[in-house]
Write a protein that holds these residues in place. Structure first.
Motif, PDB file in Angstrom:
ATOM      1  N   SER A 172       1.128  -1.325  -0.321  1.00 11.21           N
ATOM      2  CA  SER A 172       0.042   0.157  -0.235  1.00 11.21           C
ATOM      3  C   SER A 172       0.952   1.179  -0.169  1.00 11.21           C
ATOM      4  O   SER A 172       0.729   2.275  -0.663  1.00 11.21           O
ATOM      5  CB  SER A 172      -1.010  -0.249   1.556  1.00 11.21           C
ATOM      6  OG  SER A 172      -1.960  -1.053   1.140  1.00 11.21           O
ATOM      7  N   GLU A 176       0.752   3.972  -3.086  1.00  2.23           N
ATOM      8  CA  GLU A 176       0.920   5.473  -2.235  1.00  2.23           C
ATOM      9  C   GLU A 176       2.341   6.201  -3.734  1.00  2.23           C
ATOM     10  O   GLU A 176       2.031   7.263  -3.990  1.00  2.23           O
ATOM     11  CB  GLU A 176       0.780   6.341  -1.335  1.00  2.23           C
ATOM     12  CG  GLU A 176      -0.203   5.343  -0.333  1.00  2.23           C
ATOM     13  CD  GLU A 176      -1.761   5.907  -1.377  1.00  2.23           C
ATOM     14  OE1 GLU A 176      -1.529   7.498  -1.552  1.00  2.23           O
ATOM     15  OE2 GLU A 176      -2.411   5.837  -0.981  1.00  2.23           O
ATOM     16  N   GLN A 177       3.254   5.476  -2.613  1.00  2.00           N
ATOM     17  CA  GLN A 177       3.765   5.938  -3.891  1.00  2.00           C
ATOM     18  C   GLN A 177       4.960   6.384  -5.129  1.00  2.00           C
ATOM     19  O   GLN A 177       5.435   7.055  -5.495  1.00  2.00           O
ATOM     20  CB  GLN A 177       5.673   5.677  -3.147  1.00  2.00           C
ATOM     21  CG  GLN A 177       7.029   5.850  -3.891  1.00  2.00           C
ATOM     22  CD  GLN A 177       8.193   5.060  -2.761  1.00  2.00           C
ATOM     23  OE1 GLN A 177       8.085   4.565  -2.837  1.00  2.00           O
ATOM     24  NE2 GLN A 177       9.949   5.906  -3.791  1.00  2.00           N
ATOM     25  N   LYS A 179       2.107   6.520  -6.842  1.00  3.52           N
ATOM     26  CA  LYS A 179       1.051   7.492  -7.540  1.00  3.52           C
ATOM     27  C   LYS A 179       1.465   8.736  -7.182  1.00  3.52           C
ATOM     28  O   LYS A 179       1.481   9.463  -8.342  1.00  3.52           O
ATOM     29  CB  LYS A 179      -0.395   7.827  -6.527  1.00  3.52           C
ATOM     30  CG  LYS A 179      -1.108   6.104  -6.760  1.00  3.52           C
ATOM     31  CD  LYS A 179      -2.543   5.545  -5.539  1.00  3.52           C
ATOM     32  CE  LYS A 179      -3.140   5.189  -5.668  1.00  3.52           C
ATOM     33  NZ  LYS A 179      -4.575   5.574  -4.828  1.00  3.52           N
TER      34      LYS A 179
END
Length: 449
Positions: A172, A176-177, A179
């Motif tokens: 997860s 996020e990284q 994204k």
């Protein structure tokens, strides 16, 4: 003379010349007669004031004081065929002596090795019960192993689930990284494209930015795929954990079912073994019952079944035995009207058949040939003859009963009651009144009160 004729001889004939006629003339003889009558009257007057013992007469028979000393019959417990007699009528036997041997007539007991084969069945069933008991122990050990293995597998699955959860968290963060990188790359590509349109950047720079943006986009997709894969692994770990528990419950249920089935077989085998042991004991006891034994010391009175080879059923009377050393007593029956007069401890005089006696029922002191007894038992209900049975034992304070007296001999009982005058007893008998219920001592006590 009667003087019934009008022609009288008195004064005309001299009676002194006729001796027979002179004897009929009243003279001093009349005075003698009066004296005799007077003496008789005085004797009777004194006689009616003499003491008289009230009594109750009753017929009875000699019996034994204890019921286990009375004549009894010996019966067979099992049906059989008479094989051999060991005693004869009149023989004296001790308790436990063999009287008779009978053989089996039922086909269930014909086998001469019945006891041995039944014992083998008992041993086989006991071994079967032991094998089932060992199987139960094995199942219990298997259940313990399943529980221990299940604990380890659950711990392993929980560790996998925790690892999957951590992997999901890590993926997860990487997503996020990715994204963030995708957003930055998209902005950079847009600026590079704008600068290329304005002529500030070359086409090569624009293409490089495009390549980098595609890499960032690919990294974003790969991170999403990795995150989804981690989530799937987490779900798989949860499923595995639940499957381990369900599998354990299923295997545990099967093991316990096998255990209880083995226990049921064990209990059934033990019950069958117990039943066979009971059957073996019954066979053993029945084998001993083929020998009819004497129940107590006594004399064989009469054989009721006599033939060798004769068959008898259960409860058939074989012979009668007269117990030895029985304490004698007398059974006598009294009328219901006389029952209240009879009490425990009352004295009774007996006249036994075969022993002559001179009896004055009202004066037992001068009677001869009678024997004393004491009342020891009184029935509370009437017998078949509508009379009450009274049991009288030998009086220890009186002379002993005859040695030759046998059970079954007739006895004439005289129960001794109150002492009353003869005139009162005559008056009571004429009026049909019962004897006095209370004794003289009780009457005196009642007057004092």
């Amino acid at each position: 003379m009667l003087n019934i004729s009008s022609n009288k001889l008195e004064g005309k004939v001299n009676f002194e010349n006729f001796k027979s006629l002179s004897m009929t003339i009243p003279a001093s003889e009349s005075k003698k007669r009066v004296k005799i009558l007077l003496y008789i009257f005085l004797f009777l007057l004194l006689f009616i004031f003499l003491p008289w013992t009230q009594t109750i007469r009753s017929k009875g028979m000699v019996t034994a004081l204890r019921q286990d000393h009375r004549p009894q019959t010996i019966q067979t417990v099992i049906a059989g065929r008479i094989e051999q007699w060991y005693v004869a009528e009149g023989d004296y036997v001790n308790r436990g002596d063999t009287l008779l041997l009978i053989s089996e007539i039922k086909d269930d007991y014909f086998d001469p090795l019945l006891l041995e084969r039944t014992l083998k069945q008992v041993d086989a069933k006991n071994l079967s019960a032991r094998s089932y008991a060992e199987r139960v122990k094995a199942q219990e050990g298997q259940i313990l192993a399943l529980k221990a293995n299940n604990s380890l597998r659950i711990e392993q699955a929980q560790n996998r689930l925790e690892m999957a959860e951590l992997q999901v968290q890590s993926d997860s963060i990487r997503l996020e990284q990715a994204k963030v990188n995708f957003s930055i790359g998209e902005d950079q590509y847009a600026r590079a494209e704008k600068l290329f349109e304005e002529g500030l950047r070359s086409l090569t720079d624009l293409e490089q930015r495009r390549l980098r943006f595609q890499e960032v986009q690919a990294n974003l997709i790969a991170a999403e795929n990795t995150l989804l894969s981690s989530r799937n692994e987490k779900i798989a770990a949860q499923i595995e954990l639940n499957a381990i528990d369900n599998e354990f419950r299923d295997r545990l249920a099967r093991a316990e079912a096998d255990k209880f089935s083995a226990m049921s077989s064990q209990f059934d085998a033990e019950a069958t073994a117990t039943r066979l042991e009971n059957q073996y004991s019954n066979y053993e006891v029945r084998t001993g019952m083929r020998y009819v034994l004497a129940p107590q010391n006594g004399y064989i009175a009469r054989a009721l079944q006599v033939g060798i080879g004769e068959t008898v059923n259960e409860g058939t009377q074989i012979m009668s035995i007269m117990p030895a050393d029985a304490q004698l007593a007398v059974e006598m029956y009294v009328e219901p009207i006389d029952l209240p007069l009879v009490r425990l401890g009352n004295r009774v005089r007996f006249i036994f058949d075969g022993w002559p006696a001179i009896v004055f029922s009202g004066w037992p002191q001068i009677s001869n040939g009678t024997f004393g007894g004491k009342v020891v038992a009184i029935d509370k209900f009437t017998s078949a003859n509508n009379k009450y049975r009274v049991v009288v034992a030998q009086d220890p304070d009186d002379k002993p009963w005859p040695d030759g007296l046998q059970i079954g001999s007739a006895a004439d009982g005289i129960a001794l009651l109150n002492d009353v005058p003869i005139w009162y007893e005559i008056w009571r008998q004429l009026n049909g009144f019962p004897a006095d219920y209370y004794t003289a001592e009780e009457k005196r006590q009642a007057r004092r009160q």
